[in-house]
Every structure is written in structure tokens, then in C-alpha cells.
Design a protein around this motif. Structure first.
Motif, PDB file in Angstrom:
ATOM      1  N   VAL A  75       0.846  -1.198   0.000  1.00 49.36           N
ATOM      2  CA  VAL A  75       0.000   0.000   0.000  1.00 49.36           C
ATOM      3  C   VAL A  75       0.882   1.250   0.000  1.00 49.36           C
ATOM      4  CG1 VAL A  75      -1.719   1.334   1.302  1.00 49.36           C
ATOM      5  CG2 VAL A  75      -1.920  -1.140   1.186  1.00 49.36           C
ATOM      6  N   GLU A  76       1.907   1.241   0.847  1.00 49.99           N
ATOM      7  CA  GLU A  76       2.778   2.412   0.970  1.00 49.99           C
ATOM      8  C   GLU A  76       3.548   2.659  -0.340  1.00 49.99           C
ATOM      9  OE1 GLU A  76       4.576   5.686   1.944  1.00 49.99           O
ATOM     10  OE2 GLU A  76       2.848   4.826   2.987  1.00 49.99           O
ATOM     11  N   CYS A  77       4.017   1.563  -0.958  1.00 47.52           N
ATOM     12  CA  CYS A  77       4.772   1.685  -2.208  1.00 47.52           C
ATOM     13  C   CYS A  77       3.874   2.284  -3.297  1.00 47.52           C
ATOM     14  CB  CYS A  77       5.270   0.292  -2.601  1.00 47.52           C
ATOM     15  SG  CYS A  77       6.125   0.272  -4.153  1.00 47.52           S
ATOM     16  N   LEU A  78       2.660   1.750  -3.403  1.00 49.28           N
ATOM     17  CA  LEU A  78       1.711   2.224  -4.407  1.00 49.28           C
ATOM     18  C   LEU A  78       1.351   3.695  -4.153  1.00 49.28           C
ATOM     19  CD1 LEU A  78       0.493   0.513  -6.648  1.00 49.28           C
ATOM     20  CD2 LEU A  78      -1.551   0.242  -5.252  1.00 49.28           C
ATOM     21  N   ARG A  79       1.100   4.011  -2.885  1.00 53.46           N
ATOM     22  CA  ARG A  79       0.740   5.390  -2.516  1.00 53.46           C
ATOM     23  C   ARG A  79       1.844   6.358  -2.933  1.00 53.46           C
ATOM     24  NH1 ARG A  79       1.095   9.653   0.640  1.00 53.46           N
ATOM     25  NH2 ARG A  79       3.149   9.010   1.293  1.00 53.46           N
ATOM     26  N   GLN A  80       3.089   5.956  -2.650  1.00 49.24           N
ATOM     27  CA  GLN A  80       4.227   6.820  -2.959  1.00 49.24           C
ATOM     28  C   GLN A  80       4.364   7.047  -4.461  1.00 49.24           C
ATOM     29  OE1 GLN A  80       6.052   8.261  -0.395  1.00 49.24           O
ATOM     30  NE2 GLN A  80       6.658   9.517  -2.139  1.00 49.24           N
ATOM     31  N   LYS A  81       4.218   5.962  -5.244  1.00 45.01           N
ATOM     32  CA  LYS A  81       4.386   6.090  -6.709  1.00 45.01           C
ATOM     33  C   LYS A  81       3.289   6.962  -7.304  1.00 45.01           C
ATOM     34  CE  LYS A  81       7.775   3.091  -6.688  1.00 45.01           C
ATOM     35  NZ  LYS A  81       9.102   3.624  -6.442  1.00 45.01           N
ATOM     36  N   VAL A  82       2.043   6.758  -6.842  1.00 46.73           N
ATOM     37  CA  VAL A  82       0.936   7.556  -7.384  1.00 46.73           C
ATOM     38  C   VAL A  82       1.109   9.011  -6.933  1.00 46.73           C
ATOM     39  CG1 VAL A  82      -1.576   7.898  -7.396  1.00 46.73           C
ATOM     40  CG2 VAL A  82      -0.645   5.599  -7.517  1.00 46.73           C
ATOM     41  N   HIS A  83       1.534   9.209  -5.698  1.00 46.52           N
ATOM     42  CA  HIS A  83       1.761  10.558  -5.183  1.00 46.52           C
ATOM     43  C   HIS A  83       2.810  11.290  -6.037  1.00 46.52           C
ATOM     44  CE1 HIS A  83       3.630  13.547  -2.453  1.00 46.52           C
ATOM     45  NE2 HIS A  83       2.373  13.760  -2.133  1.00 46.52           N
ATOM     46  N   ASP A  84       3.944  10.629  -6.313  1.00 44.24           N
ATOM     47  CA  ASP A  84       5.010  11.245  -7.119  1.00 44.24           C
ATOM     48  C   ASP A  84       4.492  11.616  -8.508  1.00 44.24           C
ATOM     49  OD1 ASP A  84       6.601  10.790  -4.978  1.00 44.24           O
ATOM     50  OD2 ASP A  84       7.739   9.120  -5.862  1.00 44.24           O
ATOM     51  N   THR A 139       7.393   4.322 -14.971  1.00 45.00           N
ATOM     52  CA  THR A 139       8.023   3.018 -14.740  1.00 45.00           C
ATOM     53  C   THR A 139       7.859   2.557 -13.297  1.00 45.00           C
ATOM     54  OG1 THR A 139       9.685   3.856 -16.232  1.00 45.00           O
ATOM     55  CG2 THR A 139      10.126   1.715 -15.270  1.00 45.00           C
ATOM     56  N   GLY A 140       8.037   3.480 -12.349  1.00 41.71           N
ATOM     57  CA  GLY A 140       7.955   3.124 -10.928  1.00 41.71           C
ATOM     58  C   GLY A 140       6.582   2.579 -10.574  1.00 41.71           C
ATOM     59  N   LEU A 141       5.532   3.231 -11.075  1.00 38.76           N
ATOM     60  CA  LEU A 141       4.177   2.781 -10.763  1.00 38.76           C
ATOM     61  C   LEU A 141       3.890   1.430 -11.431  1.00 38.76           C
ATOM     62  CD1 LEU A 141       1.399   3.244  -9.507  1.00 38.76           C
ATOM     63  CD2 LEU A 141       0.754   4.522 -11.556  1.00 38.76           C
ATOM     64  N   THR A 142       4.344   1.290 -12.677  1.00 35.79           N
ATOM     65  CA  THR A 142       4.128   0.015 -13.375  1.00 35.79           C
ATOM     66  C   THR A 142       4.796  -1.124 -12.609  1.00 35.79           C
ATOM     67  OG1 THR A 142       4.166   1.244 -15.444  1.00 35.79           O
ATOM     68  CG2 THR A 142       4.336  -1.145 -15.626  1.00 35.79           C
ATOM     69  N   ASP A 143       6.018  -0.902 -12.142  1.00 40.48           N
ATOM     70  CA  ASP A 143       6.737  -1.933 -11.370  1.00 40.48           C
ATOM     71  C   ASP A 143       5.974  -2.263 -10.077  1.00 40.48           C
ATOM     72  OD1 ASP A 143       8.640  -1.920 -13.281  1.00 40.48           O
ATOM     73  OD2 ASP A 143      10.138  -0.793 -12.132  1.00 40.48           O
ATOM     74  N   ALA A 144       5.455  -1.210  -9.405  1.00 39.97           N
ATOM     75  CA  ALA A 144       4.744  -1.428  -8.134  1.00 39.97           C
ATOM     76  C   ALA A 144       3.465  -2.251  -8.367  1.00 39.97           C
ATOM     77  CB  ALA A 144       4.386  -0.087  -7.491  1.00 39.97           C
ATOM     78  N   VAL A 145       2.761  -1.972  -9.461  1.00 37.06           N
ATOM     79  CA  VAL A 145       1.533  -2.734  -9.753  1.00 37.06           C
ATOM     80  C   VAL A 145       1.884  -4.180 -10.096  1.00 37.06           C
ATOM     81  CG1 VAL A 145      -0.401  -2.958 -11.365  1.00 37.06           C
ATOM     82  CG2 VAL A 145       0.165  -0.718 -10.434  1.00 37.06           C
ATOM     83  N   GLU A 146       2.951  -4.372 -10.883  1.00 31.97           N
ATOM     84  CA  GLU A 146       3.367  -5.750 -11.220  1.00 31.97           C
ATOM     85  C   GLU A 146       3.679  -6.530  -9.945  1.00 31.97           C
ATOM     86  OE1 GLU A 146       6.528  -5.506 -14.056  1.00 31.97           O
ATOM     87  OE2 GLU A 146       5.118  -5.291 -15.722  1.00 31.97           O
TER      88      GLU A 146
END
Ligand SMILES: [Fe+2]
Length: 343
Positions: A70-79, A93-100
Motif C-alpha cells: 500500500v505504501e509503495c503504491l501510494r508513494q508512486k501515485v503521489h510522485d 516506470t515506478g508505478l508500473t513496477d509497483a503494480v506488477e
């Protein structure tokens, strides 16, 4: 790994039972192995005088991993959102990696806890931001329910998470207007799917499932949606999934112009709009995959004065669940004279 035996006082919401709980003198099955612990279950165990329960050992690890995701996803979407608001070039790229990563570990995650973590974020982050995370999670679970391939699940989730990205470029006065929009203002809002596509293409995102999710999330089965007015099969599966998830989570949220709907009413609405606003297939998949998270274990008051907890939901009649009362289960599908009057 061996289960852990805990006293009922030590049980916490989100733990998973490692064995059935049976009343010793009568043989009555109170709770089954694999059920997720919640407040109503703890109340029930106490009222039956149950003192101990076995829970899965990996409970803490599941929660820890879920929180990390959750925290990783939140951070990527926030950025990403910050980059767009401040007109820097967004990086996907960061968000795509987090979703994968989330899709790969989905079976290990504690989805009840995931839902609670998002609800907590709602109190400190903006509505649009947390709504995007919720719609992404919803789309992922619908996609899994439909039996989509893992790669498609990733792109359905990514597209749904990004569905309102075009809104970030709309005038702030329109986005923060708590009242009803004028016709002119609504005409401007209708551009946000097209703006979203432009933003994503500029950031190097060209995957058709992601672009379709963004482009079609306000389309409806009856052709009355926007911006294209497409209907039925003209709307891609990615668009259909995002549309139903978007409305579901919007109704469950407090908005400046109305209070949040209760989950039971929301599921009933999604059910009533099959073939009108949403496709049958995606609405059923939403009810199937999300009702265990939002309805099971919920306390309800019935019109005959009794109260209990929702035990099971039929996706074809989500507003007529089976409800566990003190010592029996009432299936509201077979009791038209009883209604749920508050939840
Ligand atoms: Fe939208």
C-alpha cells in the motif's frame, strides 16, 4: 507452519482462522477454517463462551507485506500526481513496477487490511488521490474474478489507477467546487478522459488496455456516457471494468454534496444498473469479488427487530444476503417479508 492458539481477547481483525470453531456440547459449527476474523466474529465467539481459537501463523507477515505494498503504491501515485500538477514530466516506470509486484503477491496479501489502510489514507490524502488507488485495487480484483491473464490484470489495475489523471489538469476552481457544476463547467470536465490520454502518451504509455481504461471510464452500456457515447460491446473490457469500479468507490465515499452510501445500498445499485450503466459480466464480477470484503461480517438490523451479521451474498441478489442471527441463519432471498433497515 503450525497455527497459533490465541485467546479470544487476543484475536485481531484480519487474522485468518486455522481451523473450524465448533460448540463442544452441541457440535454446532460457529466459524469455519479460512474465515477472516472481524468484530462480529469476536462478539459471536464471546457470546458462545469460546475462549481460544487457532489462527494462521503468518498473519503478521501478511499484514506487513500488505502495508508495504500500500505504501509503495501510494508513494508512486503521489510522485506521479505531483509531477503532473507541477508540470514536470511524469515517470510511469515506478508505478508500473509497483503494480506488477502487487499482482504477483496478490494471493499473499491481506485484502481486508488493504481496504482498511486505504480508508485511513482517505483521512489525510485528497479524495481524487485515494479514489484512484481504490479503483485500481477494485479493477485488479474484478479482472482476477473474470479470469484475465496476469499481464492483463496488471494493465487493468494500472489503467484504473490512472483513470482520472486528466482531472489534474482541469481548472482548480472546477475540481474543488463543492456545489453542482454549471453546464459550461461540466463540458470542461468531460474533456478529462482525453486529457488523460494525452498525458499518458506524452509519458510514454501506449498500452491499449491502459489507454482504453482511461478513455472509456465514463462510457455507459446504454450509450449515455461521455466522451464518445459508445454502448455495449463498443466499450472495451478495460473501460467496462474501470467504469463499474469508479462508480462503486465514488458511492462509498463522502462527497461535499452527499454522504457516503452504505455498502449494501451500493451493491444493490450496481446490481440494478446491469445492462444500463454497466455490463452484466463486470458488475457480477465486482459483486462476487468485493462483497466478501465489504459485506461479509457487516452488522445489520432487520425489519422484524432482529440483528445479526452478513454471512453470505448472492451476486444476483446482493441486497438479500444470508444473515447470521443469535442461533440461526436467515436467508433473506427466501424471506421477502423481512428487509434490512439499517446497516
Ligand atoms: Fe473520471
Amino acid at each position: 507452519m503450525a497455527p497459533r492458539f490465541l485467546s479470544v481477547a487476543q484475536l485481531q481483525t484480519g487474522m485468518v482462522l486455522a481451523g473450524d470453531i465448533i460448540v463442544s456440547h452441541s457440535g454446532l459449527l460457529l466459524c469455519s477454517k479460512g474465515e477472516v476474523v472481524g468484530g462480529p466474529m469476536i462478539d459471536k465467539l464471546r457470546s458462545w463462551g469460546i475462549e481460544y481459537a487457532a489462527v494462521e501463523h503468518n498473519y503478521d507477515m501478511r499484514r506487513e507485506e500488505t502495508l508495504e505494498q500500500v505504501e509503495c503504491l501510494r508513494q508512486k501515485v503521489h510522485d506521479l500526481f505531483q509531477a503532473i500538477v507541477f508540470r514536470r514530466s511524469p515517470e510511469l516506470t515506478g508505478l508500473t513496477d509497483a503494480v506488477e509486484e502487487m499482482v504477483i503477491s496478490l494471493d499473499r496479501l491481506d485484502l481486508h487490511f488493504f481496504r482498511q489502510a486505504l480508508a485511513q489514507l482517505k483521512r489525510k490524502d485528497g479524495y481524487t488521490f485515494v479514489h484512484c488507488l481504490e479503483v485500481g485495487l477494485g479493477a485488479l480484483l474484478i479482472s482476477r474474478q473474470l479470469g484475465c491473464r496476469r499481464e492483463d490484470m496488471v494493465h487493468h489495475c494500472l489503467g484504473a489507477t490512472l483513470h482520472d489523471i486528466g482531472k489534474l489538469s482541469l481548472p482548480r476552481a472546477i475540481l474543488t467546487n463543492p456545489g453542482k457544476l454549471t453546464e459550461e463547467e461540466f463540458d470542461i470536465v468531460k474533456h478529462h478522459p482525453a486529457i488523460g490520454i494525452k498525458v499518458l502518451k506524452a509519458a510514454g504509455m501506449h498500452h491499449p488496455l491502459v489507454l482504453n481504461a482511461v478513455a472509456e471510464h465514463h462510457e455507459r452500456q446504454d450509450g449515455l456516457g461521455y466522451p464518445y457515447g459508445r454502448s455495449c460491446d463498443q466499450i472495451t473490457l478495460a473501460g467496462q471494468i474501470t467504469a463499474v469500479a469508479d462508480v462503486f468507490f465514488a458511492l462509498l465515499s463522502d462527497r461535499p454534496y452527499r454522504k457516503a452510501w452504505c455498502p449494501l445500498r451500493t451493491f444493490e445499485y450496481i446490481h440494478s444498473q446491469k445492462g444500463i450503466q454497466f455490463s452484466h459480466e463486470t458488475a457480477d464480477a465486482l459483486i462476487d469479488s468485493l462483497s466478501p470484503l465489504y459485506l461479509t461480517g457487516m452488522r445489520v438490523l432487520l425489519s422484524d427487530g432482529s440483528s445479526g451479521t452478513v454471512e453470505k451474498v448472492d451476486p444476483r441478489l446482493p441486497h438479500r444476503p444470508s444473515v447470521r442471527l443469535e442461533n440461526h441463519v436467515v436467508d433473506l432471498r427466501n424471506c421477502p417479508e423481512i428487509a434490512v433497515i439499517s446497516a
